[in-house]
Motif scaffolding. Structure first.
Motif, PDB file in Angstrom:
ATOM      1  N   UNK A 294       8.217  18.480  39.283  1.00 51.36           N
ATOM      2  CA  UNK A 294       9.253  17.888  38.418  1.00 51.36           C
ATOM      3  C   UNK A 294       9.167  16.368  38.425  1.00 51.36           C
ATOM      4  N   UNK A 295       8.841  15.776  39.568  1.00 49.91           N
ATOM      5  CA  UNK A 295       8.692  14.318  39.648  1.00 49.91           C
ATOM      6  C   UNK A 295       7.495  13.861  38.818  1.00 49.91           C
TER       7      UNK A 295
ATOM      8  N   UNK B 113       6.585  11.762  31.406  1.00 48.72           N
ATOM      9  CA  UNK B 113       7.392  11.800  30.186  1.00 48.72           C
ATOM     10  C   UNK B 113       7.716  10.396  29.686  1.00 48.72           C
ATOM     11  N   UNK B 114       7.974   9.478  30.599  1.00 52.17           N
ATOM     12  CA  UNK B 114       8.358   8.121  30.201  1.00 52.17           C
ATOM     13  C   UNK B 114       7.290   7.448  29.329  1.00 52.17           C
ATOM     14  N   UNK B 115       6.008   7.482  29.710  1.00 56.86           N
ATOM     15  CA  UNK B 115       4.995   6.876  28.834  1.00 56.86           C
ATOM     16  C   UNK B 115       4.939   7.538  27.454  1.00 56.86           C
TER      17      UNK B 115
ATOM     18  N   UNK C 260      15.544  17.346  32.902  1.00 63.07           N
ATOM     19  CA  UNK C 260      14.591  17.301  34.006  1.00 63.07           C
ATOM     20  C   UNK C 260      15.296  17.124  35.347  1.00 63.07           C
ATOM     21  N   UNK C 261      16.434  16.442  35.348  1.00 64.17           N
ATOM     22  CA  UNK C 261      17.212  16.263  36.577  1.00 64.17           C
ATOM     23  C   UNK C 261      17.764  17.588  37.091  1.00 64.17           C
ATOM     24  N   UNK C 262      17.906  18.579  36.227  1.00 65.55           N
ATOM     25  CA  UNK C 262      18.466  19.873  36.635  1.00 65.55           C
ATOM     26  C   UNK C 262      17.398  20.852  37.125  1.00 65.55           C
TER      27      UNK C 262
END
Length: 174
Positions: A5-6, A12-14, A99-101
């Protein structure tokens, strides 16, 4: 620990930075395969919004009209770049909240009513966003001679403009 997940979050950010740069540099009205480029932007964002989490538990955005997400179908509505960037921001926030979940174990599960695992949904959207970002950047490079900035790792991103200097005017600097 949620190592997978990390990794997904870090990758995902890029993807979101790259499509944002595409929107800031493209010719929105230029035709690509018969549709204006802004339609391809919406197509990519709508797909990420719908398919990253669970396409069978999805509510259309308020500005959506039938067929708007398919550039091969006519639609009367037109979205401004400001609307597209706002939509991008909301899709990005929704994605990172989701994604945090997640846990790594959940990546192997299929969301309700869905034939794909969560990992498959994520990978499909990474591919889809990157494909359309490249398509838009190719259109920009072909018409301007400049290639939009491309981010591969968020930690190495330096916000020094929206064009990649080495490819300006088609001349590669060694």
């Amino acid at each position: 620990m949620n190592e997978l997940c990390m990794i997904i979050k870090n990758m995902a950010k890029p993807n979101f930075l790259n499509i944002k740069t595409s929107i800031q540099t493209y010719d929105r009205d230029a035709l690509c395969c018969g549709a204006p480029c802004w339609r391809w932007v919406y197509h990519a964002l709508h797909s990420a919004d719908k398919w990253f989490i669970n396409p069978f538990e999805y509510e259309e955005p308020p500005f959506h009209e039938n067929g708007m997400d398919d550039p091969e179908k006519p639609c009367k509505g037109v979205l401004s770049d400001e609307q597209l960037l706002n939509y991008l921001n909301s899709v990005e926030k929704k994605t990172f909240d989701y994604l945090e979940t997640l846990t790594d174990e959940m990546l192997y599960e299929k969301p309700e009513k869905c034939q794909y695992t969560r990992m498959e949904l994520v990978l499909r959207q990474f591919r889809h966003i990157s494909f359309h970002t490249g398509m838009l950047n190719g259109q920009t490079a072909a018409t301007t001679g400049e290639f939009p900035m491309w981010v591969s790792e968020t930690g190495k991103y330096v916000n020094d403009g929206i064009f990649f200097g080495r490819y300006r005017k088609g001349k590669i600097k060694l």
